[in-house]
Design a protein around this motif. Sequence first.
Motif, PDB file in Angstrom:
ATOM      1  N   LEU A 320      35.690  44.545  38.907  1.00 42.69           N
ATOM      2  CA  LEU A 320      35.094  43.263  39.277  1.00 42.69           C
ATOM      3  C   LEU A 320      34.444  42.656  38.039  1.00 42.69           C
ATOM      4  O   LEU A 320      33.618  43.299  37.394  1.00 42.69           O
ATOM      5  CB  LEU A 320      34.049  43.444  40.381  1.00 42.69           C
ATOM      6  N   ARG A 321      34.844  41.433  37.704  1.00 40.99           N
ATOM      7  CA  ARG A 321      34.232  40.723  36.581  1.00 40.99           C
ATOM      8  C   ARG A 321      33.113  39.827  37.094  1.00 40.99           C
ATOM      9  O   ARG A 321      33.227  39.229  38.165  1.00 40.99           O
ATOM     10  CB  ARG A 321      35.275  39.860  35.850  1.00 40.99           C
ATOM     11  N   THR A 322      32.049  39.712  36.290  1.00 39.41           N
ATOM     12  CA  THR A 322      30.948  38.822  36.641  1.00 39.41           C
ATOM     13  C   THR A 322      30.787  37.744  35.578  1.00 39.41           C
ATOM     14  O   THR A 322      31.240  37.893  34.440  1.00 39.41           O
ATOM     15  CB  THR A 322      29.615  39.590  36.761  1.00 39.41           C
ATOM     16  N   SER A 323      30.117  36.685  35.956  1.00 43.54           N
ATOM     17  CA  SER A 323      29.889  35.588  35.020  1.00 43.54           C
ATOM     18  C   SER A 323      28.927  36.001  33.914  1.00 43.54           C
ATOM     19  O   SER A 323      28.886  35.358  32.858  1.00 43.54           O
ATOM     20  CB  SER A 323      29.322  34.372  35.767  1.00 43.54           C
ATOM     21  N   LYS A 324      28.160  37.062  34.132  1.00 40.74           N
ATOM     22  CA  LYS A 324      27.179  37.528  33.155  1.00 40.74           C
ATOM     23  C   LYS A 324      27.723  38.660  32.284  1.00 40.74           C
ATOM     24  O   LYS A 324      26.970  39.292  31.543  1.00 40.74           O
ATOM     25  CB  LYS A 324      25.916  37.991  33.878  1.00 40.74           C
ATOM     26  N   GLY A 338      29.030  34.117  39.758  1.00 39.48           N
ATOM     27  CA  GLY A 338      29.227  35.216  40.680  1.00 39.48           C
ATOM     28  C   GLY A 338      30.108  36.337  40.180  1.00 39.48           C
ATOM     29  O   GLY A 338      30.174  36.636  38.994  1.00 39.48           O
ATOM     30  N   MET A 339      30.863  36.925  41.115  1.00 40.20           N
ATOM     31  CA  MET A 339      31.643  38.130  40.859  1.00 40.20           C
ATOM     32  C   MET A 339      33.021  38.010  41.498  1.00 40.20           C
ATOM     33  O   MET A 339      33.151  37.571  42.642  1.00 40.20           O
ATOM     34  CB  MET A 339      30.885  39.329  41.455  1.00 40.20           C
ATOM     35  N   ARG A 340      34.076  38.398  40.752  1.00 43.11           N
ATOM     36  CA  ARG A 340      35.452  38.237  41.232  1.00 43.11           C
ATOM     37  C   ARG A 340      36.205  39.565  41.131  1.00 43.11           C
ATOM     38  O   ARG A 340      36.103  40.277  40.138  1.00 43.11           O
ATOM     39  CB  ARG A 340      36.160  37.178  40.390  1.00 43.11           C
ATOM     40  N   TYR A 341      36.995  39.856  42.160  1.00 45.41           N
ATOM     41  CA  TYR A 341      37.829  41.067  42.143  1.00 45.41           C
ATOM     42  C   TYR A 341      39.138  40.772  41.425  1.00 45.41           C
ATOM     43  O   TYR A 341      39.882  39.876  41.810  1.00 45.41           O
ATOM     44  CB  TYR A 341      38.111  41.546  43.571  1.00 45.41           C
ATOM     45  N   ASP A 342      39.410  41.544  40.365  1.00 47.90           N
ATOM     46  CA  ASP A 342      40.591  41.289  39.532  1.00 47.90           C
ATOM     47  C   ASP A 342      41.637  42.382  39.594  1.00 47.90           C
ATOM     48  O   ASP A 342      42.551  42.429  38.753  1.00 47.90           O
ATOM     49  CB  ASP A 342      40.158  41.064  38.079  1.00 47.90           C
ATOM     50  N   GLY A 343      41.545  43.275  40.577  1.00 48.87           N
ATOM     51  CA  GLY A 343      42.616  44.238  40.777  1.00 48.87           C
ATOM     52  C   GLY A 343      42.277  45.650  40.323  1.00 48.87           C
ATOM     53  O   GLY A 343      41.139  45.985  40.011  1.00 48.87           O
ATOM     54  N   LEU A 344      43.319  46.494  40.289  1.00 47.83           N
ATOM     55  CA  LEU A 344      43.184  47.911  39.963  1.00 47.83           C
ATOM     56  C   LEU A 344      43.541  48.174  38.506  1.00 47.83           C
ATOM     57  O   LEU A 344      44.535  47.663  38.005  1.00 47.83           O
ATOM     58  CB  LEU A 344      44.090  48.745  40.874  1.00 47.83           C
ATOM     59  N   TYR A 345      42.722  48.983  37.857  1.00 47.76           N
ATOM     60  CA  TYR A 345      42.933  49.375  36.467  1.00 47.76           C
ATOM     61  C   TYR A 345      42.882  50.905  36.367  1.00 47.76           C
ATOM     62  O   TYR A 345      42.128  51.553  37.099  1.00 47.76           O
ATOM     63  CB  TYR A 345      41.835  48.803  35.561  1.00 47.76           C
TER      64      TYR A 345
END
Length: 401
Positions: A320-324, A338-345
């Motif tokens: 999950l990537r955040t703006s901060k 906020g926070m966005r789900y960007d998949g599996l790594y």
Amino acid sequence: MAKQEEAKAFFLSQRSQKSQESTTRPATPPPATAGASPSIPAAAAPTPQTITTARAPVAPFSFVPQRRTELPAEDAMEGGERLQIDMARPEPPEWYNKIKLDQVRKAPRVPIGIEQHLNKITNGIGKCNDAVAKNLHPDPAEFTKINNGIHRLLHNVRGLPAIFDSSTVDYPWYIKEEAAELYLKWWQKDTNPDLFRGIKLGRTKNAKLGRDSAVDSLDPKFKRRKGNVYGNNYLRIGQWWPTQLCAVRDGAHSATIAGICGKTGEGAFSCVLSGGSYPNIDSGDEIWYYGTESDDPSRPTDATQHMIESSRTQIPVRVLRTSKMTTKGPNEYRPEAGMRYDGLYKVIDYEVEREEKQVHLFHLVREPGQGPIRYKGPEVRPTPEELEALGKSKFERQYLA
């Protein structure tokens, strides 16, 4: 691709340099599995200096520290409800099948605004199917209408599976993701469009900062989803939340504060790319991510150990990537808020950056076959509507008692 080529070139140059220095530098123990230490992109490489001491050794993948006796409450969080739904063959949930016809007849009339948004979806699907039947490509304008209808229709299932599970029309991938996300919300009876549903908003006086600050908490009456599981956990690529607590509510993460969640001996479930003392390196499909500092120089933190174990098991981790998120250099992949789900790594490998603090640098590579990261274009998340709702929420929060 260019960034990956730069990273590869930098790694080769470093390997050549290490070979030349082998006569003056003591040997370091290699990882227990095959593969080099994280190849850092050239843009993040430090200024070349004369090396007089050995680099911190690469920790073996088999290293497993003693289990801590106590864990922060948010790291041991359990509870919540797990879903039982096959998205490849979507069926209405049990609560829907139990609705009796006489209950439907007595239900209040659906607001006309909802019917209008529903028609955007159903009419768009019909026109797309008609075009395909005539061997024509669907009108992109219909895709736009469908997307608008989806974003404004959170309570209804009609038309949604016909988009993400269509065998006739090839809808844009991001529309399929939106339809599946909303279908899952409907399936869970999660029809409240409020960004902070299931969250108790609060305010408190922060003497240190000299101002009020928000202190939110999970509403125990709200049925949240468990986050202590591996895989996507029914999340969709690009799914977005205004705060980490909201992500916990939907099962994206299982800690209200910590950035890494996992299980000792098995690995990490998820990790949050946020602010910190060490700037991460983000090139989208590849990430160089720092673990947490340890007070004990002989062992990493439990959170860091979860990532070490993931590098051994090779079980993908939710990112999950955040703006901060702090990064070295500019980063176009951060969400606007906020926070966005960007998949599996997968955690490919790692190395110890600061042995006295047990700071580990992990190399994560995104799993193939997932939708693109939704950081730009018509598929960007958060959407303008989500940002507008967040702005209104921040304004209203000022007037909380």
